[in-house]
Design a protein around this motif. Structure first.
Motif, mmCIF file in Angstrom:
data_model
loop_
_atom_site.group_PDB
_atom_site.id
_atom_site.type_symbol
_atom_site.label_atom_id
_atom_site.label_comp_id
_atom_site.label_asym_id
_atom_site.label_seq_id
_atom_site.Cartn_x
_atom_site.Cartn_y
_atom_site.Cartn_z
ATOM 1 N N THR A 44 0.877 -1.169 0.000
ATOM 2 C CA THR A 44 0.000 0.000 0.000
ATOM 3 C C THR A 44 0.914 1.219 0.000
ATOM 4 O O THR A 44 2.120 1.099 0.273
ATOM 5 N N ARG A 45 0.353 2.362 -0.269
ATOM 6 C CA ARG A 45 1.176 3.580 -0.209
ATOM 7 C C ARG A 45 1.773 3.743 1.186
ATOM 8 O O ARG A 45 2.924 4.090 1.348
ATOM 9 N N ALA A 184 10.771 -1.805 -7.295
ATOM 10 C CA ALA A 184 10.080 -1.601 -8.581
ATOM 11 C C ALA A 184 8.915 -2.577 -8.712
ATOM 12 O O ALA A 184 7.821 -2.191 -9.161
ATOM 13 N N ILE A 185 9.126 -3.821 -8.295
ATOM 14 C CA ILE A 185 8.043 -4.807 -8.347
ATOM 15 C C ILE A 185 6.909 -4.403 -7.410
ATOM 16 O O ILE A 185 5.728 -4.497 -7.789
ATOM 17 N N LEU A 186 7.251 -3.952 -6.218
ATOM 18 C CA LEU A 186 6.204 -3.511 -5.287
ATOM 19 C C LEU A 186 5.440 -2.319 -5.858
ATOM 20 O O LEU A 186 4.218 -2.230 -5.721
ATOM 21 N N TRP A 187 6.159 -1.411 -6.494
ATOM 22 C CA TRP A 187 5.507 -0.239 -7.079
ATOM 23 C C TRP A 187 4.531 -0.666 -8.169
ATOM 24 O O TRP A 187 3.419 -0.156 -8.270
ATOM 25 N N ILE A 188 4.934 -1.641 -8.991
ATOM 26 C CA ILE A 188 4.070 -2.152 -10.063
ATOM 27 C C ILE A 188 2.834 -2.827 -9.453
ATOM 28 O O ILE A 188 1.714 -2.648 -9.933
ATOM 29 N N LYS A 189 3.043 -3.568 -8.350
ATOM 30 C CA LYS A 189 1.919 -4.264 -7.705
ATOM 31 C C LYS A 189 0.978 -3.300 -6.986
ATOM 32 O O LYS A 189 -0.163 -3.650 -6.709
ATOM 33 N N LEU A 190 1.462 -2.101 -6.695
ATOM 34 C CA LEU A 190 0.649 -1.109 -6.001
ATOM 35 C C LEU A 190 -0.506 -0.711 -6.898
ATOM 36 O O LEU A 190 -1.605 -0.553 -6.544
#
Length: 190
Positions: A44-45, A184-190
């Motif tokens: 989450t953010r 980067a992966i977490l950002w994409i999953k966000l």
């Protein structure tokens, strides 16, 4: 002298054999843990806002330590080594905790702690025993500087400064690259 295959034979205590196996497998276990974390992550953010700074602090500690470390050549007592004996592991734990918080998944955080306890702690014990044998002054160093809990006041005073060449020689940039890929992966999953 023992043959290569005899180092971990039946006469060697189980904890010592585990430490050797953990040392050999810790990078692959860390990669598998990171891949699992990417799969399970529910960022989450808010989790990113808390986890990323924690992870960056861990990476900064690791980078600072790498710039003071001449592996198996000289006792490191400058930089973070003046405050804690194992700053690379402290940094790894902080970076891992930051990733776990950013991933926003309790199982990931629990797995990070388990890997630290069951893979990294046995390795630290063996590494310290090795350093004690090869580097003069380590026994005194152990008495002056805590293993994992950093002290505010340095246990040693040294004029030695951070050496970017050592950072590169110790390939610490690989931890930063892994962190950036994970984020980067977490950002994409966000």
């Amino acid at each position: 002298m023992q043959a290569k295959g005899e180092r971990n034979g039946p006469g060697v205590p189980l904890l010592k054999r585990w430490a050797a196996a953990a040392a050999r497998s810790r990078v692959i276990v860390s990669i598998l843990l990171g891949a699992s974390a990417c799969w399970l992550a529910q960022p989450t953010r808010g989790s990113l806002q808390i986890g990323v700074p924690i992870g960056l602090v861990g990476l900064a500690v690791r980078a600072w330590a790498a710039g003071h470390l001449r592996k198996n050549q000289q006792l490191a007592v400058s930089g973070p080594y003046a405050h804690v004996r194992n700053p690379l592991y402290v940094g790894s734990l902080l970076a891992g905790a930051g990733l776990g918080v950013a991933a926003n998944h309790t199982a990931i955080l629990a797995a990070i702690v388990a890997v630290f306890v069951f893979w990294f702690l046995p390795v630290v014990t063996e590494e310290e025993a090795h350093i004690r044998k090869i580097l003069p002054g380590y026994v005194e160093y152990e008495l002056r500087v805590r293993r994992f809990l950093p002290s505010i006041a340095p246990g040693y005073r040294s004029g030695r400064r951070f050496d970017p060449g050592l950072y590169m020689e110790n390939r610490e940039y690989s931890a930063l690259c892994g962190f950036l890929v994970f984020m980067a992966i977490l950002w994409i999953k966000l």
